[in-house]
Design a protein around this motif. Structure first.
Motif, mmCIF file in Angstrom:
data_model
loop_
_atom_site.group_PDB
_atom_site.id
_atom_site.type_symbol
_atom_site.label_atom_id
_atom_site.label_comp_id
_atom_site.label_asym_id
_atom_site.label_seq_id
_atom_site.Cartn_x
_atom_site.Cartn_y
_atom_site.Cartn_z
ATOM 1 N N GLU A 1 0.831 -1.198 0.000
ATOM 2 C CA GLU A 1 0.000 0.000 0.000
ATOM 3 C C GLU A 1 0.868 1.252 0.000
ATOM 4 O O GLU A 1 1.990 1.245 0.513
ATOM 5 N N ARG B 1 -5.681 9.495 -2.048
ATOM 6 C CA ARG B 1 -5.890 8.293 -2.845
ATOM 7 C C ARG B 1 -4.856 7.255 -2.456
ATOM 8 O O ARG B 1 -3.647 7.495 -2.582
ATOM 9 N N SER C 1 -3.120 3.556 -2.925
ATOM 10 C CA SER C 1 -2.851 2.573 -3.968
ATOM 11 C C SER C 1 -2.374 1.282 -3.322
ATOM 12 O O SER C 1 -1.731 1.299 -2.268
ATOM 13 N N ARG D 1 -10.003 -0.632 -9.556
ATOM 14 C CA ARG D 1 -8.809 -1.442 -9.824
ATOM 15 C C ARG D 1 -8.417 -1.322 -11.286
ATOM 16 O O ARG D 1 -9.269 -1.083 -12.153
ATOM 17 N N THR E 1 -3.077 -3.100 -9.779
ATOM 18 C CA THR E 1 -3.191 -2.085 -8.738
ATOM 19 C C THR E 1 -4.655 -1.843 -8.390
ATOM 20 O O THR E 1 -5.508 -1.800 -9.270
ATOM 21 N N TYR F 1 -7.146 0.804 -6.034
ATOM 22 C CA TYR F 1 -7.129 2.161 -5.500
ATOM 23 C C TYR F 1 -8.280 2.352 -4.514
ATOM 24 O O TYR F 1 -9.314 1.694 -4.585
#
Length: 122
Positions: free
Chosen positions: A6, A19, A21, A72, A78, A80
């Motif tokens: 993360e 945000r 990730s 995603r 990834t 989010y």
């Protein structure tokens, strides 16, 4: 084996946005449903949001509905979590996790990241 990392946490004032990730490596994560959880000081880990393997289905905890958005990008492996209108009670360590089935229960998630700290000041 799947490794999750993360990023994107930090300190923000109330009303602000962050945000998060979650970057995955190892086995492809496109076959896994993904979730975000959080654990505040002195609290148990709680479900925040989840997204299906294709990204077509999402679910949220009531306390983040309308403020947080999970998404995603399977091409980038990834996931989010867009967090808007943050409040001090959102302060927690946020974790992403992978599961084989769309779930809210943390015990059903197989792989976990190390977490990223989000602190919201009043």
């Amino acid at each position: 084996q799947v490794q999750l990392v993360e990023s994107g946490g930090g300190v923000v004032e109330a009303g602000g946005a962050l945000r998060l990730s979650c970057a995955a490596s190892g086995r492809t994560v496109s076959s896994y449903a993904m979730g975000w959880f959080r654990q505040g000081p002195g609290k148990e880990r709680e479900f925040v949001a989840r997204v299906s393997s294709t990204g077509s289905r999402t679910n949220y905890a009531d306390f983040v509905k309308g403020r947080f958005t999970i998404s995603r990008d399977n091409a980038k492996d990834t996931v989010y979590l867009q967090m808007n209108s943050l409040q001090p009670e959102d302060t927690a360590v946020y974790y992403c996790a992978a599961t084989t089935r769309l779930e809210e229960r943390p015990e059903k998630y197989v792989y976990w990241g190390q977490g990223t700290q989000v602190t919201v000041s009043s």
